[in-house]
Structure formats: structure tokens, C-alpha cells
Design an enzyme around this catalytic site. Structure first.
Site, mmCIF file in Angstrom:
data_model
loop_
_atom_site.group_PDB
_atom_site.id
_atom_site.type_symbol
_atom_site.label_atom_id
_atom_site.label_comp_id
_atom_site.label_asym_id
_atom_site.label_seq_id
_atom_site.Cartn_x
_atom_site.Cartn_y
_atom_site.Cartn_z
ATOM 1 C CB SER A 132 -14.577 76.535 35.649
ATOM 2 O OG SER A 132 -15.255 77.411 34.800
ATOM 3 C CG HIS A 136 -18.291 79.917 30.908
ATOM 4 N ND1 HIS A 136 -17.181 79.735 31.706
ATOM 5 C CD2 HIS A 136 -19.250 79.111 31.439
ATOM 6 C CE1 HIS A 136 -17.452 78.892 32.676
ATOM 7 N NE2 HIS A 136 -18.695 78.479 32.539
ATOM 8 N NE ARG A 193 -20.990 71.858 31.037
ATOM 9 C CZ ARG A 193 -20.431 72.316 32.142
ATOM 10 N NH1 ARG A 193 -19.145 72.603 32.162
ATOM 11 N NH2 ARG A 193 -21.130 72.458 33.245
ATOM 12 C CE LYS A 214 -19.873 76.566 42.685
ATOM 13 N NZ LYS A 214 -20.642 76.643 41.468
HETATM 14 P P1 ADP Z 1 -19.125 75.252 35.484
HETATM 15 O O1 ADP Z 1 -18.393 75.419 36.793
HETATM 16 O O2 ADP Z 1 -19.798 73.917 35.320
HETATM 17 O O3 ADP Z 1 -18.318 75.675 34.297
HETATM 18 P P2 ADP Z 1 -20.645 77.704 35.658
HETATM 19 O O4 ADP Z 1 -21.580 77.982 36.785
HETATM 20 O O5 ADP Z 1 -19.449 78.542 35.571
HETATM 21 O O6 ADP Z 1 -20.371 76.173 35.652
HETATM 22 O O7 ADP Z 1 -21.420 77.753 34.251
HETATM 23 C C1 ADP Z 1 -22.403 78.682 33.924
HETATM 24 C C2 ADP Z 1 -23.202 78.120 32.782
HETATM 25 O O8 ADP Z 1 -22.342 77.862 31.675
HETATM 26 C C3 ADP Z 1 -23.904 76.799 33.078
HETATM 27 O O9 ADP Z 1 -25.163 76.803 32.433
HETATM 28 C C4 ADP Z 1 -22.998 75.757 32.446
HETATM 29 O O10 ADP Z 1 -23.713 74.608 32.051
HETATM 30 C C5 ADP Z 1 -22.519 76.530 31.229
HETATM 31 N N1 ADP Z 1 -21.248 76.020 30.732
HETATM 32 C C6 ADP Z 1 -20.135 75.730 31.419
HETATM 33 N N2 ADP Z 1 -19.152 75.280 30.611
HETATM 34 C C7 ADP Z 1 -19.681 75.262 29.353
HETATM 35 C C8 ADP Z 1 -19.192 74.847 28.085
HETATM 36 N N3 ADP Z 1 -17.991 74.335 27.922
HETATM 37 N N4 ADP Z 1 -20.004 74.992 27.018
HETATM 38 C C9 ADP Z 1 -21.256 75.468 27.170
HETATM 39 N N5 ADP Z 1 -21.791 75.855 28.354
HETATM 40 C C10 ADP Z 1 -21.020 75.756 29.436
#
Ligand code: ADP
Length: 161
Positions: free
Chosen positions: A128, A17, A90, A41
Site C-alpha cells: 500500500s 490483498h 512477500r 499508526k
Molecule cells: P501493507 O501495508 O504492508 O500492505 P497490510 O497491513 O495492509 O500491509 O497487509 C495485510 C496483510 O497483507 C499482511 O500479511 C501483508 O503481508 C499482506 N500483503 C500486503 N501486500 C501484499 C501483496 N502484494 N501480496 C500478498 N500479500 C500482501
């Protein structure tokens, strides 16, 4: 002024992120990181904790603003005057989800577009939920979580497992 919104659960914020945020902060004048509040959620961290962690890890980026909001993401973007939504892409699973979400958002407001960014190589497999699983099995996750939140995140995930 170029403004964007980067929405997500950030439960907790990972290096994947943060990498996206650092990259978009170079391109946009203002970046609004929206920490989702979804009553359907279950999060490991409270809303305030997710916000606080995000603020900590982005404090070096002066054009990044972190907020919690209960409203529909598109309405939040409109309120901020942001025309672009940022999402990370991803894999194929993300693609399917993001494509649907993009169409849905366009049907609400066709003036607001979505830009997707690929992760860098070291963040490609990071989510996460995977990090939480690794912590429960006592694996070292120091390469995956920002150092400012590492101890707090590991301790909290172990306590709440
Ligand atoms: P997640 O629970 O899948 O990590 P989030 O809702 O926290 O999802 O993620 C917010 C955004 O960040 C989404 O667009 C997700 O695809 C993106 N994201 C999550 N992990 C990564 C990563 N490792 N690299 C790039 N983008 C990411």
C-alpha cells in the site's frame, strides 16, 4: 465450519490483498477481513473509508465479511470461532515480522494458528505504501488497485499528501 481471519491495515486495499482474499475464500467457509484500528499508526484513509473500500472490492465473495475492530486480533478470532490467521509473505522483511508476530500470538492462544500465503508473481512487489508513493508522483497505478476503488483512492491520496 472452517473459518479464518485476515487482518491488515488495507490503507488502501490493493490487488495483492484482494488476490489473497480470493484464494482463501475458496478454501475456508467463512473469511473475516479485519481492518485494524491502531491508534499509534497514521493512516491515509479513515477507518470507515478503509472498511467501505474493502466491502466494495469483496462484494462478489459471499463468504467474506469485513469488519473494524479495536480488540486484540486473537480475541477477535476467538469471538468469531476462527482458528486460523492468514498473512501474506512477500519477502524477508515480512518473514521476520510475521515470525515474531506468530510467536506472540501463539503465546496468547496456542489453539489459533497462522497460515502464510505467497503473493502471485504480479503482486510480489506490491504494498500500500508503494502505491501511495507512485500516486503522489502521478504514476499509473491501475494495475495495482482494484478498479472499484481506483478513482476514489487516487483522488483521496493526492488530496491528503
Ligand atoms: P501493507 O501495508 O504492508 O500492505 P497490510 O497491513 O495492509 O500491509 O497487509 C495485510 C496483510 O497483507 C499482511 O500479511 C501483508 O503481508 C499482506 N500483503 C500486503 N501486500 C501484499 C501483496 N502484494 N501480496 C500478498 N500479500 C500482501
Amino acid at each position: 465450519m472452517k473459518k479464518c481471519v485476515y487482518p491488515g491495515s488495507f490503507d488502501p486495499v490493493s490487488n495483492g490483498h484482494l488476490n489473497i482474499i480470493e484464494r482463501i475464500a475458496k478454501v475456508f467457509d467463512e473469511v473475516y477481513v479485519l481492518i485494524s484500528l491502531n491508534p499509534n499508526k497514521e493512516y491515509t484513509f479513515t477507518d470507515e473509508e478503509r472498511l467501505c473500500m474493502m466491502k466494495k472490492v469483496t462484494s462478489h465473495l459471499k463468504n467474506v465479511h469485513c469488519e473494524l475492530s479495536e480488540q486484540l486480533m486473537i480475541n477477535y478470532a476467538r469471538e468469531k470461532g476462527a482458528k486460523i490467521i492468514i498473512r501474506g509473505l512477500r519477502n524477508i522483511a515480512d518473514y521476520d515480522y510475521e515470525m515474531t508476530r506468530f510467536q506472540f500470538n501463539r503465546s496468547i492462544d496456542s489453539d489459533i494458528d497462522t497460515f502464510t500465503l505467497f503473493p502471485t508473481m504480479n503482486n510480489l512487489f506490491l504494498s500500500s505504501s508503494t502505491i501511495k508513493e507512485l500516486i503522489i508522483f502521478c504514476a499509473d497505478v491501475s494495475a495495482y488497485l482494484p478498479k472499484e476503488i481506483l478513482d476514489f483512492a487516487v483522488k483521496t491520496i493526492k488530496e491528503r499528501k
